[in-house]
Design a protein around this motif. Structure first.
Motif, mmCIF file in Angstrom:
data_model
loop_
_atom_site.group_PDB
_atom_site.id
_atom_site.type_symbol
_atom_site.label_atom_id
_atom_site.label_comp_id
_atom_site.label_asym_id
_atom_site.label_seq_id
_atom_site.Cartn_x
_atom_site.Cartn_y
_atom_site.Cartn_z
ATOM 1 N N CYS A 1 0.839 -1.205 0.000
ATOM 2 C CA CYS A 1 0.000 0.000 0.000
ATOM 3 C C CYS A 1 0.869 1.249 0.000
ATOM 4 O O CYS A 1 1.791 1.384 0.806
ATOM 5 C CB CYS A 1 -0.915 -0.003 1.228
ATOM 6 S SG CYS A 1 -1.964 1.468 1.310
ATOM 7 N N ILE A 2 0.562 2.174 -0.927
ATOM 8 C CA ILE A 2 1.321 3.432 -1.038
ATOM 9 C C ILE A 2 0.472 4.632 -0.619
ATOM 10 O O ILE A 2 0.832 5.779 -0.890
ATOM 11 C CB ILE A 2 1.837 3.625 -2.483
ATOM 12 C CG1 ILE A 2 0.684 3.575 -3.483
ATOM 13 C CG2 ILE A 2 2.907 2.591 -2.816
ATOM 14 C CD1 ILE A 2 1.056 3.933 -4.911
ATOM 15 N N ALA A 3 -0.653 4.369 0.043
ATOM 16 C CA ALA A 3 -1.528 5.442 0.538
ATOM 17 C C ALA A 3 -1.941 6.411 -0.565
ATOM 18 O O ALA A 3 -1.906 7.629 -0.385
ATOM 19 C CB ALA A 3 -0.866 6.193 1.699
ATOM 20 N N CYS A 4 -2.352 5.871 -1.678
ATOM 21 C CA CYS A 4 -2.832 6.726 -2.784
ATOM 22 C C CYS A 4 -4.304 7.089 -2.608
ATOM 23 O O CYS A 4 -4.812 7.971 -3.285
ATOM 24 C CB CYS A 4 -2.625 6.029 -4.124
ATOM 25 S SG CYS A 4 -3.687 4.587 -4.379
ATOM 26 N N TYR A 5 -4.986 6.386 -1.727
ATOM 27 C CA TYR A 5 -6.403 6.631 -1.411
ATOM 28 C C TYR A 5 -7.360 6.302 -2.559
ATOM 29 O O TYR A 5 -8.530 6.665 -2.502
ATOM 30 C CB TYR A 5 -6.636 8.080 -0.932
ATOM 31 C CG TYR A 5 -5.951 8.380 0.384
ATOM 32 C CD1 TYR A 5 -6.603 8.173 1.601
ATOM 33 C CD2 TYR A 5 -4.651 8.832 0.416
ATOM 34 C CE1 TYR A 5 -5.968 8.431 2.806
ATOM 35 C CE2 TYR A 5 -4.000 9.090 1.611
ATOM 36 C CZ TYR A 5 -4.659 8.891 2.802
ATOM 37 O OH TYR A 5 -4.015 9.136 3.999
ATOM 38 N N ASN A 6 -6.865 5.654 -3.597
ATOM 39 C CA ASN A 6 -7.767 5.263 -4.695
ATOM 40 C C ASN A 6 -8.895 4.374 -4.188
ATOM 41 O O ASN A 6 -10.022 4.444 -4.685
ATOM 42 C CB ASN A 6 -6.991 4.504 -5.776
ATOM 43 C CG ASN A 6 -6.194 5.419 -6.665
ATOM 44 O OD1 ASN A 6 -6.225 6.631 -6.501
ATOM 45 N ND2 ASN A 6 -5.465 4.853 -7.600
ATOM 46 N N CYS A 7 -8.598 3.512 -3.220
ATOM 47 C CA CYS A 7 -9.609 2.589 -2.707
ATOM 48 C C CYS A 7 -10.732 3.353 -2.011
ATOM 49 O O CYS A 7 -11.910 3.010 -2.160
ATOM 50 C CB CYS A 7 -8.989 1.569 -1.767
ATOM 51 S SG CYS A 7 -7.936 2.295 -0.490
ATOM 52 N N VAL B 1 -8.155 4.388 4.690
ATOM 53 C CA VAL B 1 -6.699 4.212 4.616
ATOM 54 C C VAL B 1 -6.062 4.768 5.885
ATOM 55 O O VAL B 1 -6.277 5.923 6.242
ATOM 56 C CB VAL B 1 -6.127 4.914 3.372
ATOM 57 C CG1 VAL B 1 -4.608 4.776 3.334
ATOM 58 C CG2 VAL B 1 -6.744 4.340 2.101
ATOM 59 N N SER C 1 -5.245 -0.156 3.888
ATOM 60 C CA SER C 1 -6.654 0.175 3.790
ATOM 61 C C SER C 1 -7.427 -0.770 4.697
ATOM 62 O O SER C 1 -7.380 -1.982 4.528
ATOM 63 C CB SER C 1 -7.116 0.028 2.333
ATOM 64 O OG SER C 1 -8.468 0.360 2.223
ATOM 65 N N CYS D 1 -7.148 -0.397 -6.760
ATOM 66 C CA CYS D 1 -5.793 -0.382 -6.193
ATOM 67 C C CYS D 1 -4.760 -0.611 -7.298
ATOM 68 O O CYS D 1 -4.809 -1.616 -7.990
ATOM 69 C CB CYS D 1 -5.655 -1.450 -5.117
ATOM 70 S SG CYS D 1 -4.005 -1.444 -4.377
ATOM 71 N N PRO D 2 -3.807 0.316 -7.453
ATOM 72 C CA PRO D 2 -2.837 0.197 -8.539
ATOM 73 C C PRO D 2 -1.687 -0.746 -8.208
ATOM 74 O O PRO D 2 -0.841 -1.007 -9.061
ATOM 75 C CB PRO D 2 -2.311 1.629 -8.685
ATOM 76 C CG PRO D 2 -2.380 2.173 -7.296
ATOM 77 C CD PRO D 2 -3.601 1.548 -6.664
ATOM 78 N N ALA E 1 -2.397 -4.062 -3.421
ATOM 79 C CA ALA E 1 -2.395 -4.044 -1.958
ATOM 80 C C ALA E 1 -3.723 -4.542 -1.404
ATOM 81 O O ALA E 1 -3.854 -4.753 -0.201
ATOM 82 C CB ALA E 1 -2.119 -2.633 -1.451
ATOM 83 N N LEU E 2 -4.708 -4.683 -2.283
ATOM 84 C CA LEU E 2 -5.998 -5.257 -1.903
ATOM 85 C C LEU E 2 -6.310 -6.382 -2.876
ATOM 86 O O LEU E 2 -6.275 -6.186 -4.095
ATOM 87 C CB LEU E 2 -7.101 -4.191 -1.962
ATOM 88 C CG LEU E 2 -6.956 -3.035 -0.978
ATOM 89 C CD1 LEU E 2 -7.973 -1.950 -1.278
ATOM 90 C CD2 LEU E 2 -7.122 -3.529 0.455
HETATM 91 S S1 SF4 Z 1 -5.650 1.824 -3.495
HETATM 92 FE FE1 SF4 Z 1 -4.195 0.295 -2.779
HETATM 93 S S2 SF4 Z 1 -2.259 1.391 -2.614
HETATM 94 FE FE2 SF4 Z 1 -3.845 2.938 -2.766
HETATM 95 S S3 SF4 Z 1 -4.304 3.477 -0.632
HETATM 96 FE FE3 SF4 Z 1 -5.754 1.856 -1.252
HETATM 97 S S4 SF4 Z 1 -4.783 -0.067 -0.651
HETATM 98 FE FE4 SF4 Z 1 -3.191 1.510 -0.603
#
Ligand code: SF4
Ligand code: SF4
Length: 159
Positions: A11-17, A48, A57, A140-141, A144-145
């Motif tokens: 997980c890179i904390a991009c918050y896409n999820c 996240v 996440s 998630c790119p 990580a999920l």
């Molecule tokens: S989309 Fe994936 S990488 Fe990005 S914050 Fe959510 S779990 Fe982390």
């Protein structure tokens, strides 16, 4: 039962999820409309958490023994035949029993609007019925999920 498996190393904390979760549970299913017109910014089930360099996440585990369901006084939380621990927002009376009872912080109070009610992950049940993965997993790119049966997948991904 297949669940969303969290692989915090990736997980890179991009918050896409978070965004994907809000959009998929909105009327428009469009992130811009969901955030700016429907006022759903805080309505994500995929929260996240970041304590750099760690990020992950966090969401409902659809537990074998759902503490949220035990705590619910209205019968709004039920386990469906497919294993999903489902919160019926129409039946929720806003007692916050599930919010307090969940050890993972995965049931949330919705304090906006006229009627207070709790909300939680439904594993994107409509998407599953359509043969799709949960929205957070698709968004998630970095893998990580994952949506899979077993926790062993985590070890496979790491190696
Ligand atoms: S989309 Fe994936 S990488 Fe990005 S914050 Fe959510 S779990 Fe982390
Ligand atoms: S809301 Fe919490 S207690 Fe209920 S099924 Fe999800 S993780 Fe388990």
């Amino acid at each position: 039962m297949k669940k969303v498996i969290i692989v915090e190393d990736y997980c890179i904390a991009c918050y896409n999820c978070e965004v994907a979760c809000v959009a998929s549970h909105s009327r428009s299913e469009d992130p811009i409309k969901a955030y700016k017109r429907e006022g759903l910014r805080g309505r994500t089930n995929a929260v996240v958490e970041v304590a750099s360099p760690l990020a992950f996440s966090s969401m409902c585990r659809h537990c074998k023994h759902p503490w949220c369901m035990d705590a619910c006084i209205s019968g709004a939380i039920q386990r469906l035949d497919n294993g999903i621990v489902y919160l019926d927002e129409e039946r929720c009376v806003g007692c916050w029993g599930c919010v307090v009872g969940c050890p993972y912080g995965a049931a949330h109070p919705n304090l906006d609007g006229e009627r207070k009610h709790a909300f939680k992950c439904d594993l994107c049940i409509k998407r599953l019925d359509a043969g799709l993965n949960p929205a957070c997993v698709e968004a998630c790119p970095n893998k990580a999920l994952l949506y899979d049966e077993t926790i062993e997948v985590r070890e496979e991904v790491r190696t």
